[in-house]
Design a protein around this motif. Structure first.
Motif, mmCIF file in Angstrom:
data_model
loop_
_atom_site.group_PDB
_atom_site.id
_atom_site.type_symbol
_atom_site.label_atom_id
_atom_site.label_comp_id
_atom_site.label_asym_id
_atom_site.label_seq_id
_atom_site.Cartn_x
_atom_site.Cartn_y
_atom_site.Cartn_z
ATOM 1 N N ALA A 195 60.459 68.942 10.448
ATOM 2 C CA ALA A 195 61.687 68.710 9.682
ATOM 3 C C ALA A 195 62.811 68.243 10.606
ATOM 4 C CB ALA A 195 62.092 69.984 8.947
ATOM 5 N N CYS A 196 62.857 68.797 11.816
ATOM 6 C CA CYS A 196 63.883 68.379 12.774
ATOM 7 C C CYS A 196 63.697 66.927 13.184
ATOM 8 C CB CYS A 196 63.843 69.266 14.018
ATOM 9 S SG CYS A 196 64.357 70.950 13.674
ATOM 10 N N LYS A 197 62.434 66.497 13.230
ATOM 11 C CA LYS A 197 62.165 65.095 13.545
ATOM 12 C C LYS A 197 62.668 64.211 12.395
ATOM 13 C CE LYS A 197 60.155 61.247 14.968
ATOM 14 N NZ LYS A 197 60.857 60.401 14.015
ATOM 15 N N ILE A 198 62.355 64.603 11.168
ATOM 16 C CA ILE A 198 62.786 63.804 10.013
ATOM 17 C C ILE A 198 64.308 63.726 9.969
ATOM 18 C CG2 ILE A 198 62.852 63.676 7.484
ATOM 19 C CD1 ILE A 198 60.132 65.056 7.431
ATOM 20 N N HIS A 199 64.965 64.856 10.201
ATOM 21 C CA HIS A 199 66.426 64.896 10.065
ATOM 22 C C HIS A 199 67.161 64.791 11.406
ATOM 23 C CE1 HIS A 199 66.048 65.595 5.804
ATOM 24 N NE2 HIS A 199 65.115 66.489 6.059
ATOM 25 N N LYS A 200 66.412 64.431 12.448
ATOM 26 C CA LYS A 200 66.988 64.146 13.770
ATOM 27 C C LYS A 200 67.884 65.267 14.304
ATOM 28 C CE LYS A 200 67.098 59.075 13.114
ATOM 29 N NZ LYS A 200 65.914 59.076 12.302
ATOM 30 N N ASN A 201 67.413 66.491 14.216
ATOM 31 C CA ASN A 201 68.198 67.621 14.717
ATOM 32 C C ASN A 201 67.620 68.104 16.048
ATOM 33 O OD1 ASN A 201 69.075 70.317 15.270
ATOM 34 N ND2 ASN A 201 69.894 70.385 13.186
ATOM 35 N N MET A 202 68.391 67.912 17.129
ATOM 36 C CA MET A 202 67.869 68.188 18.459
ATOM 37 C C MET A 202 67.915 69.672 18.796
ATOM 38 S SD MET A 202 68.602 66.030 21.889
ATOM 39 C CE MET A 202 70.209 66.592 22.363
ATOM 40 N N GLU A 203 69.004 70.343 18.399
ATOM 41 C CA GLU A 203 69.128 71.759 18.795
ATOM 42 C C GLU A 203 68.035 72.627 18.208
ATOM 43 O OE1 GLU A 203 73.288 72.952 17.879
ATOM 44 O OE2 GLU A 203 73.446 70.773 18.107
ATOM 45 N N ILE A 204 67.910 72.592 16.877
ATOM 46 C CA ILE A 204 66.883 73.419 16.260
ATOM 47 C C ILE A 204 65.498 72.923 16.671
ATOM 48 C CG2 ILE A 204 65.976 74.283 14.073
ATOM 49 C CD1 ILE A 204 68.703 74.062 12.881
ATOM 50 N N GLY A 205 65.381 71.614 16.854
ATOM 51 C CA GLY A 205 64.107 71.044 17.281
ATOM 52 C C GLY A 205 63.655 71.606 18.617
ATOM 53 N N GLU A 206 64.594 71.729 19.552
ATOM 54 C CA GLU A 206 64.242 72.299 20.861
ATOM 55 C C GLU A 206 63.761 73.736 20.712
ATOM 56 O OE1 GLU A 206 67.873 71.766 23.070
ATOM 57 O OE2 GLU A 206 66.948 70.221 24.316
ATOM 58 N N LEU A 207 64.493 74.492 19.923
ATOM 59 C CA LEU A 207 64.113 75.883 19.695
ATOM 60 C C LEU A 207 62.723 75.978 19.074
ATOM 61 C CD1 LEU A 207 64.826 78.944 19.382
ATOM 62 C CD2 LEU A 207 65.700 78.354 17.124
ATOM 63 N N ALA A 208 62.527 75.168 18.027
ATOM 64 C CA ALA A 208 61.252 75.213 17.308
ATOM 65 C C ALA A 208 60.090 74.845 18.217
ATOM 66 C CB ALA A 208 61.300 74.286 16.101
#
Length: 613
Positions: A419-432
């Motif tokens: 989902a972070c990839k789809i919505h381009k969210n780096m912070e939560i993406g790193e955590l995930a």
DNA sequence: CTAGGGTTAG
């Protein structure tokens, strides 16, 4: 004696079948009672057994009749043990087993066979072993069907070792117990031993062939399963309904619609009965080979449907992006009185997820525990994260993970990362991704997703860091592979594959595709930093993803009105996704791609996933 | 007219 025989064939008893209602049974019962026939143990035994064997829906009724019967026959008690052994309440078998002694009868080989099968269902520690002991004391351990039951029971209990011990203790192996051992071995992945048993069987009957075909299919040896089925026909062995289920399952795994259609035609030509299991396998095959219309046609054509049937159809709709239809089917299922199970809810939640119905999804998720008493499992939590995440509610997805009553698994974090990839969210993406990699350090997909999130946010040091970590951990991946079927023949392409005999034509066609796509504004994914899912050999100009090669091949070999169906072992990447959309418009061709996650139906420049990937 | 083989998710 001759009069007894004619009594046993009493016409009203012969009429009992699965469509007989409780009311009709009461009438038959009253009739037998009035004519005094019910005092004959043979007649009451026949009555009870007829209900047990032919009308299992009314099992409670026959149970009550039997409990009031003074002298039940062993036959009727065995029949009761048998139905309960296959029911959701196998422990009830023991009630009738105990009654055998109390009536002064002694159990026979049938009794123990059914009782052992009840234990295989029951899976309570120690019970199976004590029944095993009891049957040995009664001297039935040399009965082939009892042996087969024991092997099957230990296989269910999770101990291939125990299966081997039972099998090893048998001096003279009957085909029946050899077949059971064959199935058990295949179930635990020892396909070599299963083959060995099959090869040295003195006489192979239909059941043995079916077990071997099913063994191959279960182990993912789909080609072998289909080959063996053809061999079975050449040998002239009778084919029946259970033969076809693993055949369809093999077609499903391969995604070969033509072969699946052939199997369907075979079923009809040979007038095999469309049983629940067979129908369900057929629906699953059409759904997973991308012909959802046909899957639903089979679904509506079935006389009865159980939870497997409904769930398969719902899962197919969800996979094919038809979330609304999936939910409609769910309400129809409930209206039909079929109780959903935990698998059904995976389909329901996926259905909500693919069309972004967050509220509905939450409602259904809550109903699992509130209305159906089903404890959500990891898959359901993963679906919920996916539901929130895809809809862009990343914080809710994260909160959901943090509030999970069980330890979140890699799949939950993976859904969030996606989902972070789809919505381009780096912070939560790193955590995930950090969390995901703690759980699955070798997950290639997690590294790729994270790297692409960094690249899209122009964090170049992040990108190079991911690459270094990947290298140091020796992360490996499967080579991408796509399959296209032409005239029933299966063509397989790997990344940058130039080994196909038509490769020269394919190369020319690829050039033509790229030329026309560029004219329509296609920009090949040339960003050198964007991490490619199949990044290897990227510098080689001819090294293309397998689905692009497969598309070119499909354009050459398939007629214009036939959709190009591609089955891929990995998830399709963004660039190929764009490529497919444009080819579908520029060449006016439908393309259907099954990747290892879901379906993408490309038509007129758009995809059924609505770019939700 | 009792015994074996088969289906959904991951």
């Amino acid at each position: 004696m001759s009069s007894l025989k004619s009594i046993a064939k009493h016409p009203s008893i012969c009429l009992i079948d699965s469509s007989t209602t409780l009311r009709e049974l009461r009438q038959i019962h009253a009739h037998l009672l009035l004519s005094g026939l019910l005092n004959e143990p043979q007649v009451s035994g026949q009555f009870v057994a007829a209900i047990a064997l032919r009308s299992p829906g009314n099992i409670e009724y026959s149970s009550r009749v039997l409990d009031r019967c003074e002298n039940p026959t062993l036959f009727s008690l065995n029949s009761m043990i048998r139905v309960h052994s296959k029911s959701p309440t196998p422990q009830k078998s023991f009630h009738f087993y105990n009654r055998i002694r109390r009536c002064g009868l002694s159990p026979d080989n049938y009794t123990f066979n059914f009782l052992v099968r009840a234990c295989a269902q029951l899976l309570v520690r120690g019970v199976g072993e004590s029944v095993h002991g009891a049957l040995m004391r009664h001297g039935f351990e040399s009965d082939p069907h009892v042996q087969s039951g024991l092997i099957n029971m230990y296989a269910e209990m999770g101990s291939l070792e125990s299966c081997r011990r039972v099998f090893g203790g048998i001096l003279d192996h009957d085909v029946v117990c050899q077949t059971a051992m064959l199935s058990a071995s295949a179930k635990y992945g020892d396909i070599a031993f299963a083959e060995q048993l099959f090869d040295k069987m003195p006489k192979r009957d239909t059941v043995a062939w079916n077990a071997m075909i099913a063994g191959y299919a279960q182990c993912g040896e789909s080609r072998q399963a289909l080959n063996l089925f053809h061999e079975m026909q050449l040998e002239g062995v009778k084919v029946n309904e259970p033969s076809m289920v693993p055949v369809l399952s093999a077609c499903t795994q391969l995604g070969t619609l033509d072969q699946g259609r052939w199997a369907h035609a075979y079923i009809e030509k040979n007038r095999l009965r469309m049983t629940l299991t067979l129908g369900t396998a057929l629906i699953d095959m059409y759904a997973k080979c991308g012909d959802m219309d046909k899957a639903m046609e089979v679904f509506w054509g079935m006389k009865e449907r159980n939870v497997y049937t409904w769930s398969s159809a719902m899962n197919g709709l969800a996979m094919n992006g038809a979330g609304k239809e999936c939910l409609e089917l769910f309400s129809l299922m409930k209206k039909d009185g079929v109780l959903p199970n935990e698998v059904t809810f995976v389909s329901v939640l996926r259905g909500c997820s693919v069309v972004g119905l967050v509220e509905d999804g939450y409602k259904h998720f809550a109903s699992m525990t509130d209305m159906y008493g089903i404890q959500p499992e990891l898959e359901h939590y993963g679906c919920m994260v996916d539901l929130y995440g895809r809809a862009g509610h990343l914080n809710e997805a994260l909160n959901f993970i943090n509030d999970m009553p069980v330890e979140p698994h890699a799949g939950a974090w993976g859904a969030l990362l996606n989902a972070c990839k789809i919505h381009k969210n780096m912070e939560i993406g790193e955590l995930a991704s950090r969390k995901m990699l703690e759980l699955e350090a070798k997950s290639h997909g997690a590294y790729v997703l994270l790297s692409n999130i960094y690249a899209e946010n122009k964090s170049w040091e992040g990108v190079s860091h991911v690459r270094r970590v990947m290298k140091s951990r020796g992360v490996k991946k499967l080579p991408g592979c796509s399959v296209v079927e032409v005239d029933g023949e299966v063509h397989e392409f790997f990344v940058g594959d130039n080994s196909h005999q038509m490769y020269n034509e394919i190369k020319v066609m690829l050039g033509e595709i790229f030329r026309r796509l560029r004219l329509s504004g296609y920009m090949a994914n040339t960003n050198p930093v964007l991490f490619d899912i199949e990044e290897e050999e990227k510098e080689n100009a001819l090294s293309l993803h397998s689905e692009k090669i497969a598309t070119a091949f499909g354009l050459i070999r398939l007629k214009k009105d036939v959709p190009i169906r591609i089955v891929k072992n990995l998830r399709i990447c963004w660039d190929c996704h764009d490529f497919m959309k444009m080819v579908s418009r520029t060449f006016d061709r439908d393309i259907i791609v099954r990747d290892n996650n879901r379906f993408h139906h490309f038509k007129g420049g758009a995809c059924s996933c609505r770019d939700y990937w």
